[in-house]
Scaffold this active site. Structure first.
Site, PDB file in Angstrom:
ATOM      1  N   HIS A  49       0.833  -1.206   0.000  1.00  0.00           N
ATOM      2  CA  HIS A  49       0.000   0.000   0.000  1.00  0.00           C
ATOM      3  C   HIS A  49       0.869   1.258   0.000  1.00  0.00           C
ATOM      4  O   HIS A  49       0.517   2.255  -0.623  1.00  0.00           O
ATOM      5  CB  HIS A  49      -0.910   0.023   1.242  1.00  0.00           C
ATOM      6  CG  HIS A  49      -1.990  -1.011   1.209  1.00  0.00           C
ATOM      7  ND1 HIS A  49      -3.329  -0.687   1.175  1.00  0.00           N
ATOM      8  CD2 HIS A  49      -1.936  -2.370   1.189  1.00  0.00           C
ATOM      9  CE1 HIS A  49      -4.052  -1.803   1.151  1.00  0.00           C
ATOM     10  NE2 HIS A  49      -3.220  -2.829   1.173  1.00  0.00           N
ATOM     11  N   ASP A  99      -6.139   5.594   2.675  1.00  0.00           N
ATOM     12  CA  ASP A  99      -6.285   4.195   2.276  1.00  0.00           C
ATOM     13  C   ASP A  99      -7.670   3.658   2.611  1.00  0.00           C
ATOM     14  O   ASP A  99      -8.314   4.087   3.565  1.00  0.00           O
ATOM     15  CB  ASP A  99      -5.217   3.359   3.004  1.00  0.00           C
ATOM     16  CG  ASP A  99      -5.053   1.981   2.386  1.00  0.00           C
ATOM     17  OD1 ASP A  99      -5.863   1.088   2.695  1.00  0.00           O
ATOM     18  OD2 ASP A  99      -4.131   1.809   1.581  1.00  0.00           O
TER      19      ASP A  99
END
Length: 484
Positions: A20, A125
């Site tokens: 990520h 995120d």
């Protein structure tokens, strides 16, 4: 005389795992490369090096500098071992709940930071669903970053909305994904268990919270490009009603400045001695776990296929008796018998540079989206070996929609591999032979090369991804001026 646009400050808050953080860094650099855009990444002390090293290189190469904001990570308070700030450090899936608890505790620090700094946008995120409420307090638009393909986002949502797995009578009976442009079939075993059980679970409630916060957010940033999956870019926006900007592949314009060091990597020298399209690259990403018997079967399949290979084996340093460990997962004498033909890399490998090498003819991948997109960008056909997350959806995209890959035959979604669900060496051998010598290999290579060309064009000035990013920046500027 034209008035110079006011500076736009965009803050990025990635989930604290390698898969990520890296694409988020690439996205932040794309924003920072535009005129009058300042980018800041929020991270924690032990994850800071992921962002500070590229900044050090940027000062030498003239690439945009990213600002870094460090939040204290509450590991102890969430029941995690002291110094654990990354899910890659967890001893097993049982601790993931604690890790999510710790990330949610970052809420207070985020609120204080937003109140003080008042940025123009927060890109948070997907695993921070609580961030949407934080930003709404200060009227700051929140964009969601999933790190998924458009197809996976669509597949995940139609499964959640329509629950088609309830229409079949057994775990291995196929069901069709409703509403979407292609006829795609899955089994219950290939979707997360949490979705198909009646009772509420941690994963099920997390997924629901993620979707709810996405619906309430300003929109979604997608690491993909329109030409790769146009039907699903349209479906996501028009049928599912999401605002989205496809700005990828984000790694293409973010080559590591440390290319000289990578070029000296032993495996690239080894590849230079090989013929075009003659070597198979095998790597299952940074978080996938492998068990010794499965690695043994991969080795058997590789040897039986007679193909040349580079095989990256990670997470095998759990034992202190490394020599003894090797004997367990490798057939005796394997490395001696495959010397010159195969190369095993233990640990990190320069994946993008390997995939882009002309000697690579195929990529055996776990179908994580970062790796899948790197394979597409390099124009390399794939053997698909999904494990968990959205990887089974990506497999369908690669094998049935794009038609640039063959499945190895994984039947079950699982974060922890087991001997019962292992892929046998014969199946590995068959998939390797098909991807390298099969009847359709030339058509597959041609399709993969066309997608590669499209990917590189998309990020060039005037390309679809470049234009989508421009449109997003303009929209954020207009939002900013409306607030003045």
């Amino acid at each position: 005389m034209a008035v110079e646009a006011q500076e736009l400050h965009v803050v990025f808050f990635p989930f604290l795992s390698h898969g990520h953080m890296i694409p988020t860094l690439h996205i932040a650099r794309l924003f920072a490369a535009r005129d009058n855009v300042k980018a800041t990444i929020i991270t924690t002390p032990l994850n800071m090096a992921t962002f500070t090293k590229p900044n050090e290189n940027s000062t030498e190469t003239g690439a945009p500098i990213i600002n870094i904001q460090v939040f204290k990570f509450p590991a102890k308070e969430a029941g995690l071992p002291d110094g654990c700030e990354n899910p890659d450090q967890l001893s097993g899936p049982g601790m993931i709940k604690n890790f999510f608890k710790a990330t949610e505790m970052l809420n207070e620090q985020l609120e204080q930071y937003l109140e003080k700094i008042r940025p123009d946008c927060l890109v948070a995120d997907m695993f921070y669903p609580w961030a949407t409420k934080c930003t709404s307090k200060f009227n700051i638009p929140r964009l969601v970053f999933h790190g998924f393909s458009c197809f996976s986002l669509c597949a995940q949502e139609v499964i959640r909305l329509h629950e088609p797995y309830n229409n079949v009578s057994s775990d291995d009976e196929l069901f069709v994904l409703p509403s979407i442009p292609h006829e795609i079939q899955l089994t219950r075993l290939q979707i997360p268990e949490a979705l198909r059980i009646e009772e509420e679970s941690f994963l099920k409630s997390t997924i629901n919270r993620v979707i709810e916060s996405e619906v309430e957010s300003y929109g979604v940033i997608v690491n993909s490009f329109y030409e790769l999956e146009p039907d699903y870019a349209e479906f996501f926006t028009n049928e599912l009603g999401r605002k989205a900007w496809n700005i990828g592949p984000v790694s293409v314009t973010n080559k590591s400045p440390d290319v000289k060091a990578i070029d000296k990597h032993e495996c690239l020298k080894w590849l230079n001695s090989k013929k075009p399209n003659s070597v198979i690259y095998i790597c299952f990403g940074s978080t996938a776990r492998s068990i010794d018997p499965q690695l043994h079967e991969i080795a058997m399949g590789l040897e039986s296929s007679g193909k040349q290979f580079i095989w990256v084996v990670r997470n095998k340093s759990n034992s202190n008796e490394e020599g003894k460990n090797e004997e367990v997962w490798l057939p005796p004498g394997f490395e001696q018998r495959t010397e010159g033909k195969g190369l095993i890399i233990r640990g990190w490998a320069p994946q993008v540079s390997i995939l882009e090498h002309e000697a690579i003819g195929a990529f055996v991948t776990h179908c994580g989206w970062n790796s899948t997109l790197e394979g597409i960008t390099a124009g390399v056909p794939m053997v698909t070996w999904p494990m968990f997350a959205e990887q089974f959806y990506n497999e369908k995209l690669v094998t049935e929609i794009l038609k640039i890959g063959v499945p190895v035959g994984v039947k079950k979604w699982s974060m922890m591999p087991s001997v019962e669900d292992m892929i046998k060496g014969e199946a590995v051998e068959m998939a390797l032979r098909e991807i390298m010598d099969g009847k359709e290999v030339e058509e597959m290579r041609n399709r993969a090369n066309k997608l590669k060309e499209m990917a590189w064009k998309a990020v060039e000035e005037g390309g679809s991804s470049y234009s989508d990013l421009s449109a997003l920046i303009n929209e954020l500027r207009n939002y900013q001026s409306d607030q003045l």
